[in-house]
Design a protein around this motif. Sequence first.
Motif, PDB file in Angstrom:
ATOM      1  N   LEU A 266      -2.806  -4.313   3.833  1.00  0.00           N
ATOM      2  CA  LEU A 266      -3.342  -2.952   3.851  1.00  0.00           C
ATOM      3  C   LEU A 266      -2.500  -2.062   2.927  1.00  0.00           C
ATOM      4  O   LEU A 266      -1.271  -2.176   2.912  1.00  0.00           O
ATOM      5  CB  LEU A 266      -3.275  -2.387   5.272  1.00  0.00           C
ATOM      6  N   HIS A 267      -3.178  -1.201   2.182  1.00  0.00           N
ATOM      7  CA  HIS A 267      -2.424  -0.303   1.308  1.00  0.00           C
ATOM      8  C   HIS A 267      -3.195   0.982   1.042  1.00  0.00           C
ATOM      9  O   HIS A 267      -4.411   1.050   1.254  1.00  0.00           O
ATOM     10  CB  HIS A 267      -2.048  -1.006   0.000  1.00  0.00           C
ATOM     11  N   THR A 268      -2.457   1.973   0.575  1.00  0.00           N
ATOM     12  CA  THR A 268      -3.033   3.256   0.162  1.00  0.00           C
ATOM     13  C   THR A 268      -2.482   3.582  -1.224  1.00  0.00           C
ATOM     14  O   THR A 268      -1.613   2.879  -1.728  1.00  0.00           O
ATOM     15  CB  THR A 268      -2.584   4.428   1.064  1.00  0.00           C
ATOM     16  N   ARG A 269      -2.966   4.655  -1.801  1.00  0.00           N
ATOM     17  CA  ARG A 269      -2.318   5.248  -2.971  1.00  0.00           C
ATOM     18  C   ARG A 269      -2.322   6.751  -2.757  1.00  0.00           C
ATOM     19  O   ARG A 269      -3.353   7.315  -2.391  1.00  0.00           O
ATOM     20  CB  ARG A 269      -3.090   4.913  -4.247  1.00  0.00           C
ATOM     21  N   SER A 270      -1.187   7.401  -2.994  1.00  0.00           N
ATOM     22  CA  SER A 270      -1.165   8.856  -2.884  1.00  0.00           C
ATOM     23  C   SER A 270      -1.666   9.462  -4.191  1.00  0.00           C
ATOM     24  O   SER A 270      -1.699   8.800  -5.237  1.00  0.00           O
ATOM     25  CB  SER A 270       0.246   9.353  -2.562  1.00  0.00           C
ATOM     26  N   ALA A 271      -2.065  10.731  -4.113  1.00  0.00           N
ATOM     27  CA  ALA A 271      -2.492  11.450  -5.319  1.00  0.00           C
ATOM     28  C   ALA A 271      -1.313  11.526  -6.285  1.00  0.00           C
ATOM     29  O   ALA A 271      -0.161  11.381  -5.882  1.00  0.00           O
ATOM     30  CB  ALA A 271      -2.963  12.848  -4.944  1.00  0.00           C
ATOM     31  N   PHE A 272      -1.599  11.703  -7.548  1.00  0.00           N
ATOM     32  CA  PHE A 272      -0.495  11.786  -8.513  1.00  0.00           C
ATOM     33  C   PHE A 272      -0.869  12.703  -9.658  1.00  0.00           C
ATOM     34  O   PHE A 272      -2.029  13.075  -9.832  1.00  0.00           O
ATOM     35  CB  PHE A 272      -0.104  10.398  -9.019  1.00  0.00           C
TER      36      PHE A 272
END
Length: 298
Positions: A266-272
């Motif tokens: 499971l993974h996410t990505r934060s805004a950048f």
Amino acid sequence: MANSPFDLACETDYRAWRDAKLAAYPRNVDELVVALANPRQLTPQEFSALESRCTRANMVIYSAPHLPAADKSLPHQLARQLGLSRLEGNYLADEDGLSSITPADDEGSVRGEFIPYTHKPINWHTDGYYNTPDRRILGMTLHCAQDAESGGENALLDHEIAYIQLRDTRPEYVAALMQPDAMTIPARMDDDNVARAEQSGPVFSVDAEQGFLYMRYTARTRSIVWKGDATTQAAVRTLADILAHPEYTLTARLRPGMGLICNNVLHTRSAFSDAPEHRRLLYRGRYYDRLAFPARTA
Ligand SMILES: [Fe+2]
């Protein structure tokens, strides 16, 4: 299959496996990082170091900042040594089958309509959750060629930990999410703009041959239909709650020359944010293989 910790009918095997898993699980992301001298030709010690992380957490982060980070052959050759060879290609992928994940500049481009190719955050998911059962994404790699100016971290959670947290809350919730019609993705275009038919399947399943736990999941609420019975609905809410509380979550900020290799955790990505002359660029590989390590001689 004998003695599977994922058998809901066998509490003893589950308990033993669960306790060992939680005791060994890394609580700091630095524990996942393995420095590699030459990712194209791993040493026995490096294989061992990578394997121990994957045994504990189904993932490892490698670091080779001394090599040219934008060279795609590096993640490609590294993955192959770890048993990842059957790469999923799609029409937004580059010729070698790795996708270049970077914001699309051009207004109205095909890529820019899909979240991976924007600066936006991406919620919890496993890759290829909309794939058919014969095209399960078992392995996933993310190699950082260029990081963002700020943001763009990945939160990571071994799906076996999510399973444990859900089963410890209520085993019935795991059973509900193992139903073959628990989760349905309506027919549409996927995140990489590939047209696909409606796809139903379980969130958690156990591989019939090898016995490993597989998870397909997205926290997205649009374009996903959960089974309507009360137990499934409660299970979905509980799982979302578990993912919102970062007790076991590890957060990585990949720098150039670093990368994630995992059994599709499971993974996410934060805004950048970045700039046109300094674009965040990650090479992503999706594989039909799980990580495999050479047998060690005693
Ligand atoms: Fe992903």
